[in-house]
Write a protein that holds these residues in place. Sequence first.
Motif, PDB file in Angstrom:
ATOM      1  N   CYS A  77      71.979 -10.409  13.174  1.00 17.14           N
ATOM      2  CA  CYS A  77      72.332  -9.122  12.565  1.00 17.14           C
ATOM      3  C   CYS A  77      72.058  -7.955  13.508  1.00 17.14           C
ATOM      4  O   CYS A  77      70.992  -7.853  14.097  1.00 17.14           O
ATOM      5  CB  CYS A  77      71.534  -8.932  11.277  1.00 17.14           C
ATOM      6  SG  CYS A  77      71.746  -7.318  10.529  1.00 17.14           S
ATOM      7  N   ILE A  78      73.051  -7.071  13.639  1.00 16.73           N
ATOM      8  CA  ILE A  78      72.865  -5.872  14.457  1.00 16.73           C
ATOM      9  C   ILE A  78      72.661  -4.630  13.580  1.00 16.73           C
ATOM     10  O   ILE A  78      72.754  -3.509  14.057  1.00 16.73           O
ATOM     11  CB  ILE A  78      74.020  -5.660  15.455  1.00 16.73           C
ATOM     12  CG1 ILE A  78      75.380  -5.573  14.741  1.00 16.73           C
ATOM     13  CG2 ILE A  78      74.050  -6.790  16.483  1.00 16.73           C
ATOM     14  CD1 ILE A  78      76.540  -5.203  15.663  1.00 16.73           C
ATOM     15  N   ARG A  79      72.370  -4.850  12.288  1.00 18.06           N
ATOM     16  CA  ARG A  79      71.990  -3.771  11.371  1.00 18.06           C
ATOM     17  C   ARG A  79      73.046  -2.677  11.280  1.00 18.06           C
ATOM     18  O   ARG A  79      72.723  -1.493  11.303  1.00 18.06           O
ATOM     19  CB  ARG A  79      70.665  -3.114  11.813  1.00 18.06           C
ATOM     20  CG  ARG A  79      69.533  -4.064  12.085  1.00 18.06           C
ATOM     21  CD  ARG A  79      68.795  -4.486  10.844  1.00 18.06           C
ATOM     22  NE  ARG A  79      67.606  -5.241  11.205  1.00 18.06           N
ATOM     23  CZ  ARG A  79      67.542  -6.569  11.264  1.00 18.06           C
ATOM     24  NH1 ARG A  79      68.605  -7.299  10.968  1.00 18.06           N
ATOM     25  NH2 ARG A  79      66.417  -7.181  11.598  1.00 18.06           N
ATOM     26  N   CYS A  80      74.291  -3.106  11.156  1.00 16.20           N
ATOM     27  CA  CYS A  80      75.356  -2.108  11.086  1.00 16.20           C
ATOM     28  C   CYS A  80      75.513  -1.581   9.666  1.00 16.20           C
ATOM     29  O   CYS A  80      76.024  -0.503   9.458  1.00 16.20           O
ATOM     30  CB  CYS A  80      76.665  -2.710  11.566  1.00 16.20           C
ATOM     31  SG  CYS A  80      77.380  -3.882  10.393  1.00 16.20           S
ATOM     32  N   SER A  81      75.127  -2.392   8.685  1.00 10.10           N
ATOM     33  CA  SER A  81      75.196  -2.080   7.256  1.00 10.10           C
ATOM     34  C   SER A  81      76.587  -2.197   6.651  1.00 10.10           C
ATOM     35  O   SER A  81      76.796  -1.817   5.501  1.00 10.10           O
ATOM     36  CB  SER A  81      74.576  -0.720   6.922  1.00 10.10           C
ATOM     37  OG  SER A  81      75.384   0.339   7.359  1.00 10.10           O
ATOM     38  N   ALA A  82      77.528  -2.737   7.384  1.00 10.80           N
ATOM     39  CA  ALA A  82      78.867  -2.920   6.814  1.00 10.80           C
ATOM     40  C   ALA A  82      78.820  -3.806   5.574  1.00 10.80           C
ATOM     41  O   ALA A  82      79.549  -3.589   4.607  1.00 10.80           O
ATOM     42  CB  ALA A  82      79.813  -3.519   7.855  1.00 10.80           C
ATOM     43  N   CYS A  83      77.949  -4.811   5.599  1.00 13.72           N
ATOM     44  CA  CYS A  83      77.916  -5.734   4.459  1.00 13.72           C
ATOM     45  C   CYS A  83      77.397  -5.052   3.196  1.00 13.72           C
ATOM     46  O   CYS A  83      77.768  -5.416   2.084  1.00 13.72           O
ATOM     47  CB  CYS A  83      77.091  -6.982   4.792  1.00 13.72           C
ATOM     48  SG  CYS A  83      75.390  -6.675   5.287  1.00 13.72           S
ATOM     49  N   ILE A 129      72.596  -8.601   3.655  1.00 16.76           N
ATOM     50  CA  ILE A 129      71.732  -9.058   4.754  1.00 16.76           C
ATOM     51  C   ILE A 129      70.294  -9.165   4.268  1.00 16.76           C
ATOM     52  O   ILE A 129      69.568 -10.103   4.618  1.00 16.76           O
ATOM     53  CB  ILE A 129      71.861  -8.146   6.009  1.00 16.76           C
ATOM     54  CG1 ILE A 129      70.953  -8.648   7.141  1.00 16.76           C
ATOM     55  CG2 ILE A 129      71.519  -6.697   5.705  1.00 16.76           C
ATOM     56  CD1 ILE A 129      71.243 -10.048   7.635  1.00 16.76           C
ATOM     57  N   CYS A 188      81.375  -8.568   8.627  1.00 11.63           N
ATOM     58  CA  CYS A 188      80.242  -8.656   9.555  1.00 11.63           C
ATOM     59  C   CYS A 188      80.732  -8.730  11.002  1.00 11.63           C
ATOM     60  O   CYS A 188      81.472  -9.644  11.364  1.00 11.63           O
ATOM     61  CB  CYS A 188      79.370  -9.872   9.233  1.00 11.63           C
ATOM     62  SG  CYS A 188      77.986 -10.016  10.392  1.00 11.63           S
ATOM     63  N   PRO A 189      80.306  -7.794  11.837  1.00 11.35           N
ATOM     64  CA  PRO A 189      80.819  -7.759  13.208  1.00 11.35           C
ATOM     65  C   PRO A 189      80.358  -8.954  14.043  1.00 11.35           C
ATOM     66  O   PRO A 189      80.964  -9.236  15.072  1.00 11.35           O
ATOM     67  CB  PRO A 189      80.255  -6.451  13.765  1.00 11.35           C
ATOM     68  CG  PRO A 189      79.064  -6.160  12.932  1.00 11.35           C
ATOM     69  CD  PRO A 189      79.397  -6.679  11.567  1.00 11.35           C
ATOM     70  N   VAL A 190      79.297  -9.629  13.621  1.00 14.04           N
ATOM     71  CA  VAL A 190      78.858 -10.809  14.367  1.00 14.04           C
ATOM     72  C   VAL A 190      79.046 -12.078  13.525  1.00 14.04           C
ATOM     73  O   VAL A 190      78.455 -13.114  13.801  1.00 14.04           O
ATOM     74  CB  VAL A 190      77.400 -10.673  14.854  1.00 14.04           C
ATOM     75  CG1 VAL A 190      77.321  -9.654  15.981  1.00 14.04           C
ATOM     76  CG2 VAL A 190      76.468 -10.275  13.724  1.00 14.04           C
ATOM     77  N   ILE A 218      78.218 -13.288  10.607  1.00 12.78           N
ATOM     78  CA  ILE A 218      77.171 -14.034   9.922  1.00 12.78           C
ATOM     79  C   ILE A 218      77.743 -14.517   8.592  1.00 12.78           C
ATOM     80  O   ILE A 218      78.239 -13.720   7.793  1.00 12.78           O
ATOM     81  CB  ILE A 218      75.924 -13.162   9.682  1.00 12.78           C
ATOM     82  CG1 ILE A 218      75.363 -12.664  11.013  1.00 12.78           C
ATOM     83  CG2 ILE A 218      74.865 -13.947   8.910  1.00 12.78           C
ATOM     84  CD1 ILE A 218      74.249 -11.654  10.880  1.00 12.78           C
ATOM     85  N   ILE A 276      77.091 -15.015   5.552  1.00 10.18           N
ATOM     86  CA  ILE A 276      76.071 -14.695   4.548  1.00 10.18           C
ATOM     87  C   ILE A 276      76.210 -15.554   3.286  1.00 10.18           C
ATOM     88  O   ILE A 276      75.215 -16.087   2.794  1.00 10.18           O
ATOM     89  CB  ILE A 276      76.080 -13.177   4.227  1.00 10.18           C
ATOM     90  CG1 ILE A 276      75.667 -12.388   5.477  1.00 10.18           C
ATOM     91  CG2 ILE A 276      75.154 -12.856   3.059  1.00 10.18           C
ATOM     92  CD1 ILE A 276      75.753 -10.884   5.329  1.00 10.18           C
TER      93      ILE A 276
END
Lengths: 244, 531
Positions: B344-350, B373, B412-414, B416, B418
């Motif tokens: 997680c890069i903590r973008c908060s999109a999720c 997340i 999720c940009p990476v 994940i 979830i």
Amino acid sequence: MSEARTEVLARVRAALGQTGSGTTPSGRVGAPPHPEPVPREYRAAGEHAVGSPEVLEQLVDRLVDYKAHVHQVAADALPATIATLVADLSEPDGGMARPGSDRSVRVVVPAGLDDAWLATLPAEVDVVRDSREDPTAATDLDAVAAVVTAARVAISETGTIVLDGEPDQGRRAISLVPDVHLCVVRAEQAVQTVPEAVRLLGAHPERPQTWISGPSATSDIELDRVEGVHGPRTLHVLLVGATP
Amino acid sequence: MSRTFLGLPRTLRRPDDAGAVDEPFGAVPHPQEPLRWGDAFPAAAKQTLKNDQLRRNLGHATQVIRTKRAAVVGEVPDWEALRDAGSAVKQQVMAQLPDLLQQLEEQVTARGGVVHWARDAAEANRIVADIAKAKGADEVVKVKSMATQEIGLNEALADEGIAAIETDLAELIVQLADDMPSHILVPAIHRNRSEIRDIFLARMGDAPPDLSDVPRELAMAARAHLRRKFLSAKVAVSGANFAVADTGTLAVVESEGNGRMCLTLPETLVTVMGIEKLVPTFDDLEVFLQLLPRSSTGERMNPYTSLWTGVTPGDGPQEFHLVLLDNGRTDVLADEVGRAALHCIRCSACLNVCPVYERVGGHAYGSVYPGPIGAILTPQLTASTGGVSGHHDPNASLPYASTLCGACYEVCPVKIDIPSILVDLRAREVDADRSKHGVDPWKTAMKAASWVMADGDRFALAGRAATLGSGLGGRDHAISVAPPPASAWTRSRDLPAPPRQTFRQWWAAEHETSPVETVETDGPTSEEDDR
Ligand code: SF4
């Protein structure tokens, strides 16, 4: 402390299933991961050449979108444009008049800035030359109206300008504390994509970099974008060598 | 839970901070444990669902960010290729973590930085407090950072007589209100402008008395308030978005310039970073500096990104400390399925696409990591204290805070996955249950599936849930989830329609006894399933 280092590394190894490393805090030993190779199918560069009209047009569009002021100037007109913008700072409604500063305006520049750029500054402008060897105190920078710097590279797709702290761009503090930033970008410094810029900057990763995309902004109050919080509230980009 | 208000300790407030109000504005007092506060999710959500203001603020905010994100992601022709690269880079990072951490340490040290290692929150807090004390600082300026929230750094520093000043506008609002953040990216998302004005007037001593609730005016009041702090602070504390192992370069991505102030002006900088935040090479930044801003704030690029490597003589802090934090991360890494949460890069999109988050808000998750997340990360981070399978641990309920609609995975940009991790964690909780009470996990699990599929509207959301069905039988059953196809619904609309049954009712049906209290069921249940 080195005890912590040893233990954290041992836990990481245990988590990755490297036996003989003990366990993680919850008593686990993980399975070894099988990472896939990294596919690099994304664009390493854009379709337009560095400094091409397409790239410049996009750069201007994106900068304006982020509320930067863009001035496309020919190289020989740069000093006059800088002079005009600096002179505007002393206008009463320019918002820059500070108590005790009369009509005089203070501008800070990095010591390595091309002197020719400042050749036509009005007489009442007080130019502070800053360098790593002779740094201006932050509290003094707070009394400076504007900063003029060069740049290392610009990215058109994102409207980003990168400074890397070299002598024509200066210490990070000088492009941060003053309220107005005049940033000179040469057309041939404009690339289209982020990877092009990162690879260029990767030649000197140790240099302190500041990536700037428009003036500072916050959206923390009801997602309403407010430009200009702690960094310079006004960003002028002087794009040199681009025919408007 | 005792109500201890440790945001900006009153005893440590400067005269200009002193507020006349004794009661906190915050509905959520500062918890003893930043990863485990309040009631279990169902009970906490029941409370927050009653708060109409919260829901309106959240609904507006998440909708605005979703729209912006969709627009700027849509204009990137190679977005999926970037996600693939980002996901694979993070897998590589986890696989090579011991080597990369040591490489980072070497590089930072070679460039004049000092690297510290912290096994847990207390150790990290101790390190930071000792550095601040050694510098004679009774005040430190802070850049918003999830890692320092997770370890409760501000409270720990307060105990040592050091005031930690949050400088991000939203964090300042939260701190002045003695509140807790409710969103990773916009922590004061649950506050509207007039609430913020009231907080400033009551708590920020130098706020202009005629302050209006226009966002620009509020932001300028904060600018004036913080400028003196920046100019006088001796020590700054930050997190890091990325650390480059092969060069020792740290990156902080921000918007307001408060990050640059903290990273540039004070003489001493302390950066606290989770051990998972690495990327192997400098060039890898070309992937993440594209993925993060567009996913996060929905901008092509965030206004400011700072990169620095150790100490640069004559420019910026002349003393740099990097604290590498475990605090439960190695327990997450040990889980073959759950370890992806560390990507997680903590973008908060999720958070912004999650129908559950949008309705209950961040506080219901009882952790500094809310939303999807948070639902997978928090229980795992607290695994060593029962977070995953502890029957009475409130965090064990978090994996149920989802409809498994799959929207989080799609954005999720990476990449994940979830939903799969949620199912896996549920399965584990079910297993723990069975061993204790003899409950048939298959039956429990299928109730969840049948609820989702029992209704036409819900079925539209259930593509993911259906493919996950094979994993619902508990950990003993193999989890074989094919890579999900991009579901049609995310293309046609950005947020799934709200389920008719609230997840609270669903919880009640699924989980007859909640870990904390029994929630009455006042809607349709899934009892029709009797397998
Ligand atoms: S899980 Fe993915 S979408 Fe959610 S915050 Fe992390 S990186 Fe962003």
